[in-house]
Design a protein around this motif. Structure first.
Motif, PDB file in Angstrom:
ATOM      1  N   GLN A  13       0.755  -1.123  -0.014  1.00 31.72           N
ATOM      2  CA  GLN A  13       0.006   0.037  -0.136  1.00 31.72           C
ATOM      3  C   GLN A  13       0.970   1.152   0.016  1.00 31.72           C
ATOM      4  O   GLN A  13       0.426   2.387   0.306  1.00 31.72           O
ATOM      5  CB  GLN A  13      -0.824  -0.128   1.025  1.00 31.72           C
ATOM      6  N   GLY A  14       2.130   1.069  -0.162  1.00 28.38           N
ATOM      7  CA  GLY A  14       3.091   2.234  -0.037  1.00 28.38           C
ATOM      8  C   GLY A  14       3.347   3.101  -1.318  1.00 28.38           C
ATOM      9  O   GLY A  14       2.601   2.939  -2.414  1.00 28.38           O
ATOM     10  N   ASP A  28       5.879  12.790  -1.277  1.00 28.43           N
ATOM     11  CA  ASP A  28       5.202  11.381  -0.881  1.00 28.43           C
ATOM     12  C   ASP A  28       6.286  10.562  -0.036  1.00 28.43           C
ATOM     13  O   ASP A  28       6.023  10.006   0.809  1.00 28.43           O
ATOM     14  CB  ASP A  28       4.309  10.826  -1.997  1.00 28.43           C
ATOM     15  N   LEU A  29       7.280  10.511  -0.800  1.00 25.93           N
ATOM     16  CA  LEU A  29       8.563   9.698  -0.316  1.00 25.93           C
ATOM     17  C   LEU A  29       9.042  10.203   1.062  1.00 25.93           C
ATOM     18  O   LEU A  29       9.173   9.554   2.180  1.00 25.93           O
ATOM     19  CB  LEU A  29       9.561   9.651  -1.073  1.00 25.93           C
ATOM     20  N   ILE A  30       8.947  11.588   1.199  1.00 32.16           N
ATOM     21  CA  ILE A  30       9.461  12.134   2.547  1.00 32.16           C
ATOM     22  C   ILE A  30       8.399  11.759   3.688  1.00 32.16           C
ATOM     23  O   ILE A  30       8.714  11.359   4.760  1.00 32.16           O
ATOM     24  CB  ILE A  30       9.775  13.537   2.634  1.00 32.16           C
ATOM     25  N   ASN A  31       7.331  12.019   3.253  1.00 30.45           N
ATOM     26  CA  ASN A  31       6.122  11.741   4.292  1.00 30.45           C
ATOM     27  C   ASN A  31       5.998  10.310   4.659  1.00 30.45           C
ATOM     28  O   ASN A  31       5.742  10.043   5.744  1.00 30.45           O
ATOM     29  CB  ASN A  31       4.871  12.313   3.679  1.00 30.45           C
ATOM     30  N   TYR A  32       6.236   9.536   3.461  1.00 25.72           N
ATOM     31  CA  TYR A  32       6.329   8.209   3.729  1.00 25.72           C
ATOM     32  C   TYR A  32       7.153   7.622   4.916  1.00 25.72           C
ATOM     33  O   TYR A  32       6.954   6.787   5.873  1.00 25.72           O
ATOM     34  CB  TYR A  32       6.147   7.283   2.487  1.00 25.72           C
ATOM     35  N   PHE A  33       8.307   8.173   4.743  1.00 26.77           N
ATOM     36  CA  PHE A  33       9.582   7.898   5.452  1.00 26.77           C
ATOM     37  C   PHE A  33       9.442   8.357   7.083  1.00 26.77           C
ATOM     38  O   PHE A  33       9.750   7.825   8.095  1.00 26.77           O
ATOM     39  CB  PHE A  33      10.934   8.234   4.784  1.00 26.77           C
ATOM     40  N   LYS A  37       7.866   4.102   7.326  1.00 23.92           N
ATOM     41  CA  LYS A  37       7.289   2.890   6.885  1.00 23.92           C
ATOM     42  C   LYS A  37       8.475   2.479   5.762  1.00 23.92           C
ATOM     43  O   LYS A  37       9.428   3.247   5.362  1.00 23.92           O
ATOM     44  CB  LYS A  37       5.916   3.492   5.838  1.00 23.92           C
ATOM     45  N   THR A  38       8.313   1.252   5.189  1.00 25.12           N
ATOM     46  CA  THR A  38       9.389   0.723   4.235  1.00 25.12           C
ATOM     47  C   THR A  38       9.088   0.861   2.626  1.00 25.12           C
ATOM     48  O   THR A  38       7.897   0.551   2.539  1.00 25.12           O
ATOM     49  CB  THR A  38       9.773  -0.444   4.890  1.00 25.12           C
ATOM     50  N   LEU A  39       9.974   1.471   2.045  1.00 18.81           N
ATOM     51  CA  LEU A  39       9.582   1.483   0.629  1.00 18.81           C
ATOM     52  C   LEU A  39       9.835   0.202  -0.094  1.00 18.81           C
ATOM     53  O   LEU A  39      10.716  -0.545   0.333  1.00 18.81           O
ATOM     54  CB  LEU A  39      10.529   2.550  -0.057  1.00 18.81           C
ATOM     55  N   HIS A  40       8.867  -0.388  -0.983  1.00 18.70           N
ATOM     56  CA  HIS A  40       9.059  -1.798  -1.637  1.00 18.70           C
ATOM     57  C   HIS A  40      10.281  -1.879  -2.451  1.00 18.70           C
ATOM     58  O   HIS A  40      10.902  -0.824  -2.997  1.00 18.70           O
ATOM     59  CB  HIS A  40       7.955  -1.863  -2.632  1.00 18.70           C
ATOM     60  N   VAL A  41      11.143  -3.096  -2.099  1.00 19.38           N
ATOM     61  CA  VAL A  41      12.419  -3.380  -2.821  1.00 19.38           C
ATOM     62  C   VAL A  41      12.353  -2.944  -4.166  1.00 19.38           C
ATOM     63  O   VAL A  41      13.470  -2.554  -4.706  1.00 19.38           O
ATOM     64  CB  VAL A  41      12.876  -4.790  -2.448  1.00 19.38           C
ATOM     65  N   LYS A  42      11.274  -3.158  -4.949  1.00 21.89           N
ATOM     66  CA  LYS A  42      11.342  -2.795  -6.201  1.00 21.89           C
ATOM     67  C   LYS A  42      11.778  -1.215  -6.545  1.00 21.89           C
ATOM     68  O   LYS A  42      12.643  -0.863  -7.325  1.00 21.89           O
ATOM     69  CB  LYS A  42       9.972  -3.278  -6.850  1.00 21.89           C
TER      70      LYS A  42
END
Length: 87
Positions: A13-14, A28-33, A37-42
């Protein structure tokens, strides 16, 4: 590319990344981190692959000059230490 071989599970869901990375993707990445939360390995591999491709196109030698000399030689990795460069 290795990233193309990796499938994303339907449960993920990331944040998803595509090129070129938009300003919104970046925020979005900054807020996610910030939410731990962990970004998908892909997408991690995708970012690394793109970074490698861009870095390969850059020169590892940059020519600059100063008022006191025509050339300045910096040898080694400064690791962001401006004081070492000034010394």
């Amino acid at each position: 590319k290795m990233s193309q071989e990796i499938n994303i599970e339907s449960s993920y869901q990331g944040v998803e990344i595509s090129l070129p990375v938009s300003k919104q993707n970046f925020h979005d990445l900054i807020n996610y981190f910030k939410q731990n939360k962990t970004l998908h390995v892909k997408f991690v591999i995708y970012i690394l692959e793109e970074t490698i491709n861009r870095m390969k196109k850059l020169s590892n030698i940059n020519l600059i000059s100063t008022k006191t000399s025509k050339n300045l030689t910096v040898v080694g990795d400064l690791h962001g230490q401006l004081d070492d460069l000034l010394l």
